[in-house]
Design a protein around this motif. Structure first.
Motif, short mmCIF file in Angstrom:
data_model
loop_
_atom_site.label_atom_id
_atom_site.label_comp_id
_atom_site.label_asym_id
_atom_site.label_seq_id
_atom_site.Cartn_x
_atom_site.Cartn_y
_atom_site.Cartn_z
N ALA A 138 0.83 -1.20 0.00
CA ALA A 138 0.00 0.00 0.00
C ALA A 138 0.87 1.26 0.00
O ALA A 138 0.57 2.23 -0.71
CB ALA A 138 -0.94 -0.01 1.20
N LEU A 139 1.94 1.26 0.79
CA LEU A 139 2.84 2.42 0.82
C LEU A 139 3.53 2.62 -0.53
O LEU A 139 3.66 3.75 -1.01
CB LEU A 139 3.89 2.25 1.92
N ALA B 134 2.32 1.70 -3.41
CA ALA B 134 1.29 2.17 -4.35
C ALA B 134 1.04 3.67 -4.19
O ALA B 134 0.88 4.38 -5.18
CB ALA B 134 -0.01 1.41 -4.13
N VAL B 135 1.03 4.16 -2.95
CA VAL B 135 0.86 5.59 -2.72
C VAL B 135 2.02 6.37 -3.32
O VAL B 135 1.83 7.44 -3.89
CB VAL B 135 0.72 5.89 -1.21
N THR C 245 -4.68 2.47 -3.08
CA THR C 245 -4.00 2.03 -1.87
C THR C 245 -4.67 0.79 -1.29
O THR C 245 -3.99 -0.18 -0.92
CB THR C 245 -3.98 3.16 -0.83
#
Length: 130
Positions: free
Chosen positions: A61-62, A64-65, A92
């Motif tokens: 997720a990090l 992807a951000v 995310t």
């Protein structure tokens, strides 16, 4: 509404992704097969494998951000409208879920829990020291 028919959406995906669509579909099939194999092997999906998969999902997720705006030739300064924030939240969430769902069976297959039956690729059972 006929533009949203499954065959139309598949044709759009095939045109957009090309051969990568089939690579992704084969990877999805392999992941489903791994889940089924672990379920039939009665592998434990608790403990360390789940915690590791949550950590990997969080890292995904990090990442992807960090890279989502850059892959669209935009920057983080372009995220000004509410639809941009919603799109970033969905990207995310998708990365977190994807990372978790891919990491969970892999970690379950190879880590298992101490003292429990582990899934093996060779068919032989291994037991941790009790």
């Amino acid at each position: 509404m006929k533009d949203f028919a499954p065959q139309t959406l598949f044709a759009i995906a095939q045109e957009t992704f090309g051969a990568w669509l089939y690579v992704g579909l084969l990877a999805l099939l392999a992941l489903v097969a791994l889940y089924a194999w672990l379920a039939f092997a009665r592998a434990s999906f608790r403990g360390a494998p789940r915690q590791g998969a949550l950590a990997i999902g969080f890292v995904a997720a990090l990442v992807a951000v960090a890279i989502a705006p850059l892959t669209t030739a935009a920057g983080h300064t372009h995220l000004v409208a509410s639809i941009d924030i919603v799109a970033m939240a969905l990207i995310t969430a998708g990365a977190f879920v994807g990372g978790f769902l891919v990491a969970w069976p892999v970690l379950t297959a190879f880590l298992g829990l101490p003292g429990e039956r582990r899934a093996t690729l060779t068919g032989r059972e291994t037991h941790a020291a009790r």
